[in-house]
Design an enzyme around this catalytic site. Structure first.
Site, short mmCIF file in Angstrom:
data_model
loop_
_atom_site.label_atom_id
_atom_site.label_comp_id
_atom_site.label_asym_id
_atom_site.label_seq_id
_atom_site.Cartn_x
_atom_site.Cartn_y
_atom_site.Cartn_z
N ASN A 1 0.84 -1.19 0.00
CA ASN A 1 0.00 0.00 0.00
C ASN A 1 0.88 1.25 0.00
O ASN A 1 1.86 1.33 0.75
CB ASN A 1 -0.93 0.00 1.23
CG ASN A 1 -2.00 -1.06 1.13
OD1 ASN A 1 -2.54 -1.31 0.05
ND2 ASN A 1 -2.31 -1.71 2.24
N GLY B 1 -4.94 3.29 1.58
CA GLY B 1 -5.21 2.94 2.97
C GLY B 1 -3.97 2.62 3.77
O GLY B 1 -4.05 1.92 4.78
N HIS C 1 6.07 2.89 7.14
CA HIS C 1 7.37 2.22 6.97
C HIS C 1 7.10 1.18 5.90
O HIS C 1 6.25 0.29 6.11
CB HIS C 1 7.80 1.60 8.31
CG HIS C 1 9.09 0.84 8.29
ND1 HIS C 1 10.04 0.98 9.27
CD2 HIS C 1 9.56 -0.10 7.42
CE1 HIS C 1 11.06 0.16 9.02
NE2 HIS C 1 10.79 -0.50 7.90
N HIS D 1 6.33 -1.73 3.61
CA HIS D 1 6.18 -3.15 3.96
C HIS D 1 5.43 -3.86 2.85
O HIS D 1 4.61 -3.26 2.15
CB HIS D 1 5.45 -3.32 5.29
CG HIS D 1 4.16 -2.56 5.38
ND1 HIS D 1 4.12 -1.21 5.65
CD2 HIS D 1 2.88 -2.95 5.22
CE1 HIS D 1 2.86 -0.80 5.66
NE2 HIS D 1 2.09 -1.84 5.39
N HIS E 1 2.85 -6.88 2.21
CA HIS E 1 1.90 -7.86 2.76
C HIS E 1 2.04 -9.16 1.97
O HIS E 1 2.05 -9.14 0.74
CB HIS E 1 0.46 -7.37 2.61
CG HIS E 1 0.10 -6.17 3.41
ND1 HIS E 1 -0.60 -6.23 4.59
CD2 HIS E 1 0.32 -4.85 3.18
CE1 HIS E 1 -0.80 -5.01 5.06
NE2 HIS E 1 -0.26 -4.14 4.21
P1 AMP Z 1 -0.93 -0.85 5.71
O1 AMP Z 1 -2.40 -0.55 5.82
O2 AMP Z 1 -0.51 -1.37 4.37
O3 AMP Z 1 -0.11 0.31 6.20
O4 AMP Z 1 -0.70 -2.08 6.68
C1 AMP Z 1 -0.32 -1.98 8.02
C2 AMP Z 1 -0.54 -3.33 8.62
O5 AMP Z 1 0.19 -3.39 9.84
C3 AMP Z 1 -2.00 -3.66 8.98
O6 AMP Z 1 -2.41 -4.84 8.29
C4 AMP Z 1 -1.97 -3.84 10.49
O7 AMP Z 1 -2.83 -4.88 10.92
C5 AMP Z 1 -0.52 -4.19 10.74
N1 AMP Z 1 -0.02 -3.85 12.05
C6 AMP Z 1 -0.13 -2.66 12.72
N2 AMP Z 1 0.48 -2.72 13.92
C7 AMP Z 1 1.02 -3.98 14.01
C8 AMP Z 1 1.77 -4.66 15.02
N3 AMP Z 1 2.11 -4.07 16.18
N4 AMP Z 1 2.13 -5.95 14.78
C9 AMP Z 1 1.81 -6.56 13.62
N5 AMP Z 1 1.08 -5.97 12.64
C10 AMP Z 1 0.70 -4.70 12.83
ZN ZN Z 2 10.09 2.48 10.62
#
Ligand code: AMP
Ligand code: ZN
Length: 113
Positions: free
Chosen positions: A88, A94, A99, A101, A103
């Site tokens: 994303n 969304g 940072h 990442h 999925h």
């Molecule tokens: P995004 O919406 O692509 O920024 O995805 C962020 C993802 O991080 C979401 O699917 C959250 O459920 C996940 N997330 C947020 N905090 C944590 C955490 N402490 N440990 C593991 N996953 C997390």
């Molecule tokens: Zn970071």
């Protein structure tokens, strides 16, 4: 470089607990706390940047490295029959954690997006 206020940097440093399934000097992979599929992992570079557009050359090398590693990590975590990768970028997508990442979603037949 890590950011002390970023939740994923804090997971990398071990300040916030997470279920890590892979960890090396360049990347960390852990279970998403709110899984959207039977397997839902997050692959995170150990260098803090928000967007692909912000990435420097070293971070781009790390992302390439991550994509080389992800297939075996996915297969080892129940995604042998296929998986979906999602990155994303920004508000319309969304993005909630700023940072970068990847999925990794799988472990079951995924619905259409
Ligand atoms: P995004 O919406 O692509 O920024 O995805 C962020 C993802 O991080 C979401 O699917 C959250 O459920 C996940 N997330 C947020 N905090 C944590 C955490 N402490 N440990 C593991 N996953 C997390
Ligand atoms: Zn970071």
């Amino acid at each position: 470089m890590l950011d002390g206020k970023c939740v994923f940097c804090r997971i990398i440093k071990g300040e916030i607990p997470a279920v890590k399934v892979y960890d090396d000097d360049k990347m960390c992979v852990f279970k998403d706390v709110e899984p959207k599929a039977a397997t839902h992992l997050l692959a995170v570079p150990k260098s803090h940047f928000k967007l692909l557009a912000d990435m420097d050359g070293g971070q781009a090398e790390t992302l390439k490295y991550m994509f080389e590693k992800i297939p075996a990590i996915a297969e080892a975590n129940g995604c042998g029959n296929g998986y979906r990768l999602v990155i994303n970028q920004g508000d319309d997508a969304g993005q909630t954690v700023f940072h970068l990442h990847v999925h990794i979603l799988g472990g079951e037949k995924l619905g259409d997006m």
